[in-house]
Design a protein around this motif. Structure first.
Motif, PDB file in Angstrom:
ATOM      1  N   THR A   1       1.100  -1.331  -0.574  1.00  0.00           N
ATOM      2  CA  THR A   1       0.112   0.107  -0.282  1.00  0.00           C
ATOM      3  C   THR A   1       0.792   1.433  -0.428  1.00  0.00           C
ATOM      4  OG1 THR A   1      -1.532  -0.781   1.450  1.00  0.00           O
ATOM      5  CG2 THR A   1      -1.827   0.974   1.053  1.00  0.00           C
ATOM      6  N   VAL A   2       2.101   1.666   0.813  1.00  0.00           N
ATOM      7  CA  VAL A   2       2.811   2.000   0.630  1.00  0.00           C
ATOM      8  C   VAL A   2       3.192   2.029   0.006  1.00  0.00           C
ATOM      9  CG1 VAL A   2       4.912   3.245   1.987  1.00  0.00           C
ATOM     10  CG2 VAL A   2       3.259   2.517   3.558  1.00  0.00           C
ATOM     11  N   CYS A   3       3.634   1.638  -1.162  1.00  0.00           N
ATOM     12  CA  CYS A   3       4.270   1.709  -1.911  1.00  0.00           C
ATOM     13  C   CYS A   3       3.591   1.753  -3.934  1.00  0.00           C
ATOM     14  CB  CYS A   3       5.197   0.340  -2.753  1.00  0.00           C
ATOM     15  SG  CYS A   3       6.331  -0.334  -1.464  1.00  0.00           S
ATOM     16  N   VAL A   4       2.429   1.582  -3.746  1.00  0.00           N
ATOM     17  CA  VAL A   4       2.049   1.620  -4.898  1.00  0.00           C
ATOM     18  C   VAL A   4       0.757   3.013  -4.101  1.00  0.00           C
ATOM     19  CG1 VAL A   4       1.453  -0.519  -5.497  1.00  0.00           C
ATOM     20  CG2 VAL A   4      -0.170   0.364  -3.727  1.00  0.00           C
ATOM     21  N   ASN A   5       0.864   3.072  -3.877  1.00  0.00           N
ATOM     22  CA  ASN A   5      -0.170   4.430  -3.369  1.00  0.00           C
ATOM     23  C   ASN A   5       0.197   5.328  -3.320  1.00  0.00           C
ATOM     24  OD1 ASN A   5      -2.816   6.805  -1.692  1.00  0.00           O
ATOM     25  ND2 ASN A   5      -3.180   4.986  -1.850  1.00  0.00           N
ATOM     26  N   LYS A   6       0.743   7.255  -4.017  1.00  0.00           N
ATOM     27  CA  LYS A   6       0.707   8.200  -4.069  1.00  0.00           C
ATOM     28  C   LYS A   6       0.457   9.080  -3.004  1.00  0.00           C
ATOM     29  CE  LYS A   6      -2.251  10.445  -7.206  1.00  0.00           C
ATOM     30  NZ  LYS A   6      -2.509  10.943  -8.666  1.00  0.00           N
ATOM     31  N   HIS A   7      -0.118   9.198  -2.238  1.00  0.00           N
ATOM     32  CA  HIS A   7      -1.219   9.963  -0.979  1.00  0.00           C
ATOM     33  C   HIS A   7      -0.231   9.542   0.053  1.00  0.00           C
ATOM     34  CE1 HIS A   7      -4.271  11.566  -3.068  1.00  0.00           C
ATOM     35  NE2 HIS A   7      -4.819  10.101  -3.484  1.00  0.00           N
ATOM     36  N   LEU A   8       0.821   8.701   0.098  1.00  0.00           N
ATOM     37  CA  LEU A   8       1.734   7.901   1.131  1.00  0.00           C
ATOM     38  C   LEU A   8       2.789   8.056   1.276  1.00  0.00           C
ATOM     39  CD1 LEU A   8      -0.693   4.589   1.974  1.00  0.00           C
ATOM     40  CD2 LEU A   8      -1.250   6.658   2.912  1.00  0.00           C
TER      41      LEU A   8
ATOM     42  N   ALA B   1      -6.221   5.078   1.870  1.00  0.00           N
ATOM     43  CA  ALA B   1      -5.436   4.805   0.728  1.00  0.00           C
ATOM     44  C   ALA B   1      -5.344   2.840   0.543  1.00  0.00           C
ATOM     45  CB  ALA B   1      -3.999   4.780   1.019  1.00  0.00           C
ATOM     46  N   PHE B   2      -6.148   1.979   1.408  1.00  0.00           N
ATOM     47  CA  PHE B   2      -6.237   0.988   1.552  1.00  0.00           C
ATOM     48  C   PHE B   2      -7.308   0.547  -0.011  1.00  0.00           C
ATOM     49  CE2 PHE B   2      -6.922  -3.439   2.844  1.00  0.00           C
ATOM     50  CZ  PHE B   2      -6.381  -4.354   2.213  1.00  0.00           C
ATOM     51  N   GLY B   3      -8.341   0.936   1.019  1.00  0.00           N
ATOM     52  CA  GLY B   3      -9.139   0.563  -0.164  1.00  0.00           C
ATOM     53  C   GLY B   3      -8.971   1.221  -1.817  1.00  0.00           C
ATOM     54  N   ASP B   4      -8.381   2.215  -2.045  1.00  0.00           N
ATOM     55  CA  ASP B   4      -8.426   2.748  -3.060  1.00  0.00           C
ATOM     56  C   ASP B   4      -7.104   1.364  -4.158  1.00  0.00           C
ATOM     57  OD1 ASP B   4      -9.629   5.123  -2.895  1.00  0.00           O
ATOM     58  OD2 ASP B   4      -7.186   6.493  -2.556  1.00  0.00           O
ATOM     59  N   VAL B   5      -6.690   1.172  -3.104  1.00  0.00           N
ATOM     60  CA  VAL B   5      -5.697  -0.362  -3.521  1.00  0.00           C
ATOM     61  C   VAL B   5      -6.493  -1.318  -4.339  1.00  0.00           C
ATOM     62  CG1 VAL B   5      -3.767  -2.285  -3.419  1.00  0.00           C
ATOM     63  CG2 VAL B   5      -3.370  -0.038  -2.698  1.00  0.00           C
ATOM     64  N   LEU B   6      -7.232  -1.945  -3.421  1.00  0.00           N
ATOM     65  CA  LEU B   6      -8.371  -3.093  -3.644  1.00  0.00           C
ATOM     66  C   LEU B   6      -9.213  -2.384  -4.488  1.00  0.00           C
ATOM     67  CD1 LEU B   6      -9.700  -3.446   0.231  1.00  0.00           C
ATOM     68  CD2 LEU B   6      -7.687  -5.076  -1.090  1.00  0.00           C
ATOM     69  N   LYS B   7      -9.930  -1.389  -4.587  1.00  0.00           N
ATOM     70  CA  LYS B   7     -10.132  -1.038  -6.291  1.00  0.00           C
ATOM     71  C   LYS B   7      -9.813  -1.258  -7.261  1.00  0.00           C
ATOM     72  CE  LYS B   7     -13.420   1.923  -3.648  1.00  0.00           C
ATOM     73  NZ  LYS B   7     -13.631   3.868  -3.924  1.00  0.00           N
ATOM     74  N   ARG B   8      -8.076  -0.964  -7.410  1.00  0.00           N
ATOM     75  CA  ARG B   8      -7.614  -0.408  -9.055  1.00  0.00           C
ATOM     76  C   ARG B   8      -7.596  -2.275  -9.026  1.00  0.00           C
ATOM     77  NH1 ARG B   8      -2.609   3.187  -7.516  1.00  0.00           N
ATOM     78  NH2 ARG B   8      -1.415   2.288  -8.685  1.00  0.00           N
TER      79      ARG B   8
ATOM     80  N   PHE C   1      -8.363  -4.084 -12.510  1.00  0.00           N
ATOM     81  CA  PHE C   1      -7.067  -5.216 -12.977  1.00  0.00           C
ATOM     82  C   PHE C   1      -7.793  -6.129 -13.491  1.00  0.00           C
ATOM     83  CE2 PHE C   1      -3.909  -7.856 -13.166  1.00  0.00           C
ATOM     84  CZ  PHE C   1      -2.895  -6.648 -14.602  1.00  0.00           C
ATOM     85  N   LEU C   2      -8.588  -6.816 -12.162  1.00  0.00           N
ATOM     86  CA  LEU C   2      -8.658  -8.539 -11.879  1.00  0.00           C
ATOM     87  C   LEU C   2     -10.304  -8.153 -13.531  1.00  0.00           C
ATOM     88  CD1 LEU C   2      -8.180  -9.195  -9.014  1.00  0.00           C
ATOM     89  CD2 LEU C   2      -6.932 -10.728 -11.090  1.00  0.00           C
ATOM     90  N   LYS C   3     -11.311  -7.120 -12.842  1.00  0.00           N
ATOM     91  CA  LYS C   3     -12.053  -7.418 -14.069  1.00  0.00           C
ATOM     92  C   LYS C   3     -11.669  -7.135 -15.109  1.00  0.00           C
ATOM     93  CE  LYS C   3     -16.515  -5.176 -13.464  1.00  0.00           C
ATOM     94  NZ  LYS C   3     -17.563  -4.235 -13.493  1.00  0.00           N
TER      95      LYS C   3
END
Length: 314
Positions: free
Chosen positions: A47-54, A300-307, A311-313
């Protein structure tokens, strides 16, 4: 029992006493804690690596802290679980024992240094907010992390080297679930008083060193927070630092109990409990302490889950 002229080339770890039923319960408990620890800390890292807000110093340090926690618990817990699942199989060579002890101590020392740096980061954020971005810039943060890792791995070379220069001829049985230094000193047939004293002095330096800036930082932080006129402002500032402070108390408290004592060969029961705090409990609590009350991280974790879902969809 070994002869006086021979030194052990491998050790048998007793692990945990009790019946097979007790061992199964312990296995399931520790396996659950280990699995949650690895998954929880991995979630923090990703989450820290991929989310720009963190992309801030606090979360940058938190990501490295999570890496350290995964590595620390992995130095001993998988081998401990193997011993609980298959009794009488916890045999470890002298070289593997030295490697395990060195990695455990080095990673733990790096973590203490990083916790001290995180305390200073909180101090700058609370007491000098206007200069925060200047002081805690990306270059400073990278150097802080590098110094923490290098300090940990360099400072433990001599203590581990000195320990394994001893002759272990009293026994090759260690009453612990990993290669504990106190148990190694206990089975040595040499006079270890001087070695223990030097190790005690080094432990004081390694643990008290990061603890001093932590105490000083929180003294100034608490003083600054108490001067905030609004109750909501004080509550918000306290909640920002509460997670790190809680973690500091658990982490430093366990290490002080384990290592800052002149006599390293303390009763195995006490060392086992303190070691479980460092190797199992603290890494397990890390994801919960730092994220459950952190709205920014949860979002931020919620945003990662949505992405990931999108992606899987697709």
């Amino acid at each position: 029992m070994l002869g006086n002229s021979s030194s052990a080339t491998e050790f048998f770890l007793l692990g945990f006493p009790g019946s097979q039923e007790v061992r199964r319960i312990l296995f399931l408990t520790f396996f659950f804690l280990y699995a949650v620890t690895v998954m929880g800390n991995t979630v923090i890292i990703i989450t820290v690596c991929v989310n720009k807000h963190l992309q801030s110093p606090m979360y940058f340090f938190l990501g490295h802290l999570s890496v350290l926690e995964v590595l620390i618990t992995s130095t001993a817990v998988p081998f401990m679980l193997w011993g609980l699942l298959l009794p009488n199989t916890q045999i470890i060579s002298l070289a593997a024992c030295a490697a395990q002890l060195y990695l455990y101590l080095s990673l733990g020392t790096s973590e203490l240094a990083l916790l001290g740096a995180m305390a200073v980061d909180h101090y700058v954020a609370v007491c000098s907010p206007l200069r925060y971005d200047i002081i805690m810039n990306s270059s400073t943060c990278i150097w802080v992390v590098i110094v923490s890792w290098v300090f940990g791995f360099l400072s433990e070379i001599w203590p581990v080297y000195a320990t394994f220069q001893l002759t272990f001829c009293k026994s090759n049985v260690l009453d612990h679930f990993y290669c504990d230094r106190g148990q190694l000193l206990k089975v040595s047939c040499e006079d270890t008083l001087f070695t223990e004293f030097i190790l005690f002095l080094m432990a004081v330096f390694i643990i008290i060193g990061p603890l001093i800036p932590t105490i000083v930082s929180y003294t100034y932080i608490i003083s600054a927070i108490l001067k905030i006129p609004s109750a909501s402002g004080r509550r918000k500032s306290f909640s920002t630092c509460a997670s790190h402070f809680t973690y500091v108390v658990i982490g430093f408290g366990s290490c002080l109990f384990l290592y800052v004592k002149p006599k390293q060969t303390q009763a195995a029961e006490y060392n086992r409990v303190a070691s479980l705090l460092v190797l199992v409990v603290t890494p397990f609590l890390n994801p919960f302490i730092f994220t459950l009350r952190n709205d920014k991280f949860i979002q931020a974790f919620g945003d990662v889950l949505k992405r990931c879902y999108q992606f899987l969809k697709s």
